[in-house]
Design a protein around this motif. Sequence first.
Motif, PDB file in Angstrom:
ATOM      1  N   MET A  25       0.821  -1.191   0.000  1.00 26.49           N
ATOM      2  CA  MET A  25       0.000   0.000   0.000  1.00 26.49           C
ATOM      3  C   MET A  25       0.868   1.259   0.000  1.00 26.49           C
ATOM      4  SD  MET A  25      -2.932  -1.330  -0.069  1.00 26.49           S
ATOM      5  CE  MET A  25      -3.820   0.190   0.048  1.00 26.49           C
ATOM      6  N   GLN A  26       0.474   2.213  -0.826  1.00 27.28           N
ATOM      7  CA  GLN A  26       1.196   3.480  -0.896  1.00 27.28           C
ATOM      8  C   GLN A  26       0.230   4.630  -0.644  1.00 27.28           C
ATOM      9  OE1 GLN A  26       2.809   2.966  -4.936  1.00 27.28           O
ATOM     10  NE2 GLN A  26       4.828   3.001  -3.975  1.00 27.28           N
ATOM     11  N   GLN A  27       0.772   5.713  -0.110  1.00 33.35           N
ATOM     12  CA  GLN A  27      -0.055   6.887   0.170  1.00 33.35           C
ATOM     13  C   GLN A  27      -0.807   7.346  -1.083  1.00 33.35           C
ATOM     14  OE1 GLN A  27      -0.653   8.595   3.279  1.00 33.35           O
ATOM     15  NE2 GLN A  27      -2.276   9.228   1.871  1.00 33.35           N
ATOM     16  N   ILE A  28      -0.131   7.298  -2.231  1.00 31.16           N
ATOM     17  CA  ILE A  28      -0.760   7.797  -3.458  1.00 31.16           C
ATOM     18  C   ILE A  28      -2.051   7.031  -3.770  1.00 31.16           C
ATOM     19  CG2 ILE A  28       0.649   6.342  -4.994  1.00 31.16           C
ATOM     20  CD1 ILE A  28      -0.376   9.958  -5.741  1.00 31.16           C
ATOM     21  N   GLN A  29      -2.085   5.719  -3.437  1.00 35.89           N
ATOM     22  CA  GLN A  29      -3.310   4.971  -3.709  1.00 35.89           C
ATOM     23  C   GLN A  29      -4.438   5.413  -2.778  1.00 35.89           C
ATOM     24  OE1 GLN A  29      -3.215   0.617  -3.716  1.00 35.89           O
ATOM     25  NE2 GLN A  29      -4.989   0.641  -5.090  1.00 35.89           N
ATOM     26  N   LYS A  96       2.583   0.280   3.209  1.00 36.49           N
ATOM     27  CA  LYS A  96       3.547  -0.818   2.969  1.00 36.49           C
ATOM     28  C   LYS A  96       2.951  -2.207   3.214  1.00 36.49           C
ATOM     29  CE  LYS A  96       7.708   1.879   3.657  1.00 36.49           C
ATOM     30  NZ  LYS A  96       8.151   2.712   4.745  1.00 36.49           N
ATOM     31  N   ASP A  97       1.736  -2.274   3.760  1.00 38.22           N
ATOM     32  CA  ASP A  97       1.117  -3.593   3.940  1.00 38.22           C
ATOM     33  C   ASP A  97       0.778  -4.204   2.586  1.00 38.22           C
ATOM     34  OD1 ASP A  97       1.265  -3.466   6.675  1.00 38.22           O
ATOM     35  OD2 ASP A  97      -0.900  -3.318   7.023  1.00 38.22           O
ATOM     36  N   VAL A  98       0.864  -5.518   2.530  1.00 39.61           N
ATOM     37  CA  VAL A  98       0.415  -6.275   1.359  1.00 39.61           C
ATOM     38  C   VAL A  98      -0.876  -6.981   1.762  1.00 39.61           C
ATOM     39  CG1 VAL A  98       0.963  -8.167  -0.231  1.00 39.61           C
ATOM     40  CG2 VAL A  98       2.760  -6.562   0.484  1.00 39.61           C
ATOM     41  N   VAL A  99      -1.914  -6.786   0.968  1.00 42.07           N
ATOM     42  CA  VAL A  99      -3.240  -7.320   1.297  1.00 42.07           C
ATOM     43  C   VAL A  99      -3.575  -8.453   0.324  1.00 42.07           C
ATOM     44  CG1 VAL A  99      -5.705  -6.758   1.453  1.00 42.07           C
ATOM     45  CG2 VAL A  99      -3.993  -5.076   2.176  1.00 42.07           C
ATOM     46  N   THR A 100      -3.847  -9.617   0.873  1.00 41.27           N
ATOM     47  CA  THR A 100      -4.222 -10.762   0.038  1.00 41.27           C
ATOM     48  C   THR A 100      -5.678 -11.118   0.304  1.00 41.27           C
ATOM     49  OG1 THR A 100      -1.951 -11.584   0.111  1.00 41.27           O
ATOM     50  CG2 THR A 100      -3.656 -13.147  -0.578  1.00 41.27           C
ATOM     51  N   GLU A 124      -6.184 -10.657   4.210  1.00 46.36           N
ATOM     52  CA  GLU A 124      -5.184 -10.712   5.282  1.00 46.36           C
ATOM     53  C   GLU A 124      -3.952  -9.922   4.883  1.00 46.36           C
ATOM     54  OE1 GLU A 124      -5.351 -14.967   5.329  1.00 46.36           O
ATOM     55  OE2 GLU A 124      -3.545 -15.174   4.124  1.00 46.36           O
ATOM     56  N   ASN A 125      -3.218  -9.488   5.890  1.00 42.09           N
ATOM     57  CA  ASN A 125      -1.984  -8.749   5.613  1.00 42.09           C
ATOM     58  C   ASN A 125      -0.803  -9.724   5.499  1.00 42.09           C
ATOM     59  OD1 ASN A 125      -1.200  -9.373   8.246  1.00 42.09           O
ATOM     60  ND2 ASN A 125      -1.774  -7.357   9.060  1.00 42.09           N
ATOM     61  N   GLN A 126       0.388  -9.173   5.342  1.00 38.68           N
ATOM     62  CA  GLN A 126       1.572 -10.010   5.106  1.00 38.68           C
ATOM     63  C   GLN A 126       1.953 -10.854   6.321  1.00 38.68           C
ATOM     64  OE1 GLN A 126       1.357  -6.755   5.188  1.00 38.68           O
ATOM     65  NE2 GLN A 126       2.965  -5.848   6.445  1.00 38.68           N
ATOM     66  N   ARG A 127       1.347 -10.556   7.470  1.00 36.86           N
ATOM     67  CA  ARG A 127       1.601 -11.366   8.665  1.00 36.86           C
ATOM     68  C   ARG A 127       0.513 -12.418   8.863  1.00 36.86           C
ATOM     69  NH1 ARG A 127       2.800  -6.217   9.775  1.00 36.86           N
ATOM     70  NH2 ARG A 127       0.740  -5.809  10.626  1.00 36.86           N
TER      71      ARG A 127
END
Lengths: 144, 150
Positions: A25-29, A96-100, A124-127
């Motif tokens: 995730m980025q601020q721009i999104q 910076k989280d990755v969402v699946t 879920e996030n990367q954790r």
Amino acid sequence: MKYAKVYAEDVNVGDELPPLVKGPMQQIQLTRYAGASGDFNPIHQDDEFAKAAGMGGVFAHGMLSMGFVAQALTDWAGAGRVRKVGVRFAALVRLKDVVTCRGRVVSKSSKDDVHLVELDVWAENQRGEKVVTGRATVALPSRG
Amino acid sequence: MPETINRGVIGKEFPPYAVTVERGKIKEFARAIGDLNPFHLDDRVGAASEWGDIIAPPTFATTFRDDSLDYNAFLRELGTDISRVLHGEQEFELHRPLQPGRTYLCRGRVVDVYEKTGKSGPMGFVVRETAITEGDELVGTMRSVTVVRL
């Protein structure tokens, strides 16, 4: 022209959606989503505001994660097939989280030539922590 | 900081408002999510489809806002402000996809307000429901739960 990505007959209880991975995730999104959705709550844009509000910094709109979950559904079932999608926002999505996004078929029913499939959906996030949990119903075409 | 949330808003009906869906808005929304499905983005694919035009992604109705509504005034009526609210739950029920050029009427109301104490302290919950109609037809319903940190 009717089109189908998946037919009702080919779906079984327990089937899983192909995972849809979004991010990091980025601020721009978040800024772009604010503009597209009309949700300009500064808590998603302004780190100082979010910290002052006790949220520890900016986080993504829950609706953006829900949009990802809906995309996972339409990627699988086809556009225009989602009849219902409902979610609870279980945890915050941070920069910076990755969402699946994932889903699993929990039931099938047919009535009057309408073929409904119900799914558990979640993201879920990367954790591996669930950030969104919910249910969805899609109406699928039949081969018949 | 308010101790309790104003349950007096239960049953409150918001003034109905009309939204005419712009083609570009659907595409902007799909792109902001990163959902590049041609049924949302490609006019030719839409025109050849069973819907005769592009269709909006399932969560698009979240863009249906009443520009004349003072949301901050509603939050004050609840006894809170924008820095204390979180989106708790959301549901969309759609009988058919939303499409460009159509005008939909939205009727929202507060269906419930309650308080619970969770692991992060006392919280208020505001449940709202918005019916989306086109002419006499119910096209969809949005349900949202807003969480207020008390």
